[in-house]
Scaffold this active site. Structure first.
Site, PDB file in Angstrom:
ATOM      1  N   TYR A 211       0.845  -1.194   0.000  1.00 56.40           N
ATOM      2  CA  TYR A 211       0.000   0.000   0.000  1.00 56.40           C
ATOM      3  C   TYR A 211       0.881   1.246   0.000  1.00 56.40           C
ATOM      4  O   TYR A 211       1.934   1.279   0.631  1.00 56.40           O
ATOM      5  CB  TYR A 211      -0.884   0.051   1.251  1.00 56.40           C
ATOM      6  CG  TYR A 211      -1.891  -1.066   1.394  1.00 56.40           C
ATOM      7  CD1 TYR A 211      -3.234  -0.857   1.071  1.00 56.40           C
ATOM      8  CD2 TYR A 211      -1.513  -2.307   1.885  1.00 56.40           C
ATOM      9  CE1 TYR A 211      -4.176  -1.865   1.230  1.00 56.40           C
ATOM     10  CE2 TYR A 211      -2.442  -3.327   2.044  1.00 56.40           C
ATOM     11  CZ  TYR A 211      -3.770  -3.098   1.716  1.00 56.40           C
ATOM     12  OH  TYR A 211      -4.695  -4.100   1.887  1.00 56.40           O
ATOM     13  N   HIS A 219      -6.296   1.882  -1.559  1.00 58.55           N
ATOM     14  CA  HIS A 219      -6.251   0.467  -1.912  1.00 58.55           C
ATOM     15  C   HIS A 219      -4.803   0.057  -2.194  1.00 58.55           C
ATOM     16  O   HIS A 219      -3.977   0.882  -2.598  1.00 58.55           O
ATOM     17  CB  HIS A 219      -7.104   0.190  -3.154  1.00 58.55           C
ATOM     18  CG  HIS A 219      -8.574   0.381  -2.932  1.00 58.55           C
ATOM     19  ND1 HIS A 219      -9.362  -0.576  -2.339  1.00 58.55           N
ATOM     20  CD2 HIS A 219      -9.393   1.424  -3.242  1.00 58.55           C
ATOM     21  CE1 HIS A 219     -10.613  -0.134  -2.276  1.00 58.55           C
ATOM     22  NE2 HIS A 219     -10.663   1.068  -2.815  1.00 58.55           N
ATOM     23  N   LYS A 256      -4.736  -4.907  -9.195  1.00 56.42           N
ATOM     24  CA  LYS A 256      -3.395  -4.825  -8.641  1.00 56.42           C
ATOM     25  C   LYS A 256      -2.376  -5.224  -9.711  1.00 56.42           C
ATOM     26  O   LYS A 256      -2.671  -6.005 -10.604  1.00 56.42           O
ATOM     27  CB  LYS A 256      -3.242  -5.737  -7.418  1.00 56.42           C
ATOM     28  CG  LYS A 256      -4.238  -5.409  -6.314  1.00 56.42           C
ATOM     29  CD  LYS A 256      -4.000  -6.203  -5.077  1.00 56.42           C
ATOM     30  CE  LYS A 256      -5.171  -6.084  -4.107  1.00 56.42           C
ATOM     31  NZ  LYS A 256      -5.751  -4.767  -3.991  1.00 56.42           N
TER      32      LYS A 256
END
Length: 308
Positions: A211, A219, A256
């Site tokens: 993070y 997020h 991600k």
């Protein structure tokens, strides 16, 4: 990421590029070709391709697009940087002479109210509910505990007999509990020293998630896999293309980027934490390539044709 030119007389793999963002292609390997033997087994093929794919020495800052969880949270994070919070936690733990208890594969830490707030803000460990209302306990993972003990030198760890463990004793204990601890700790400290918040990635099928700031504000941007560079199948992951496909699909579904950290021991034995100074870390970011996102706009191509 690559296609096999089966129409050719020899097995040729053509690399079209690795996408670092929605519109930027890493041109350094665009249109590269690799000549391969016909009888190369899939595992060797995968290893060969990984070496050629992409080798980035630093995280591509321009490709990161943090997804803040609300308006004004980015400004809040900038006003209270993670480096400052960790420094405050370090000072508080040193002043209170904190001791953690090694219990299995984790460390239990009794803290005061102020330290509870700092541990939560710095994202170290997780609170444990107990019947003692006037005390707060935190459970630290091995990487977190050793980082506070060895890297920040702000925590002492004792065993069940209340004997303080030296860094070497603690290192050997943690290494005996998990063989890959040296690699995982090197990866963890590598990201932490860059002020990334590092948490467990088990829910996403990876080792860590990274993070930019506290998870309550933003997020996670990276799903992190830790591999032992040069050790062949020591980790047993990303050895075949199906591993890549599954991992990249999963990372894409949760927005991600896959970050692979290859840990190279450079011929050193992990017999003490001093070996960490000789370890090197190779950062690889891998993203699915979408031809629709990289293809030039037809109108631009037509305009160029007219100009010529």
């Amino acid at each position: 990421l690559a296609v096999v030119d089966e129409a050719s007389d020899e097995n040729r793999v053509v690399f079209y590029g690795i996408v670092l963002s929605d519109s930027k292609v890493y041109e350094g390997i665009r249109s590269q070709t690799v000549q391969l033997q016909r009888n190369l087994d899939p595992q060797s093929l995968c290893h060969k391709l990984i070496r050629v794919l992409i080798c980035l020495q630093h995280l591509p800052e321009d490709s990161m697009r943090p997804r803040w969880k609300g308006k004004g949270l980015e400004a809040k994070a900038l006003a209270d940087p993670m480096s400052k919070i960790v420094s405050q936690l370090q000072s508080s733990l040193i002043q209170s002479n904190c001791h953690g208890l090694l219990s299995g594969c984790s460390v239990l830490l009794e803290v005061e109210t102020t330290q509870t707030d700092l541990l939560n803000r710095a994202c170290f460990g997780r609170p444990i509910s107990t019947a003692e209302k006037d005390k707060q306990w935190f459970q630290l993972d091995m990487e977190e505990a050793f980082y506070l003990c060895y890297s920040l030198n702000c925590l002492k760890i004792v065993d069940e007999d209340k004997c303080t463990k030296s860094n070497e004793e603690l290192w050997n204990d943690m290494k005996s509990k998990r063989e890959t601890f040296p690699d995982f700790f090197k990866a963890y400290s590598h990201l932490r020293k860059k002020n990334w918040v590092v948490r467990s990635g088990s829910q996403y099928g990876v080792d860590f998630v990274a993070y930019r700031h506290h998870p309550a504000l933003v997020h996670s941007e990276y799903a992190v896999l830790v591999l032992s560079g040069g050790d062949g199948d020591a980790n047993g992951r990303l050895r075949v293309w199906s591993d890549f496909q599954c991992t990249l699909r999963l990372c894409g579904s949760v927005a991600k980027t896959l970050l692979v950290l290859n840990i190279y021991k450079n011929g050193n034995i992990a017999d003490s934490p001093l070996c960490l100074e000789t370890y090197s870390v190779e950062e690889l970011t891998i993203t699915r390539w979408s031809p629709e996102q990289c293809r030039e706009d037809q109108k631009i191509v037509e305009d160029r044709t007219k100009d010529t």
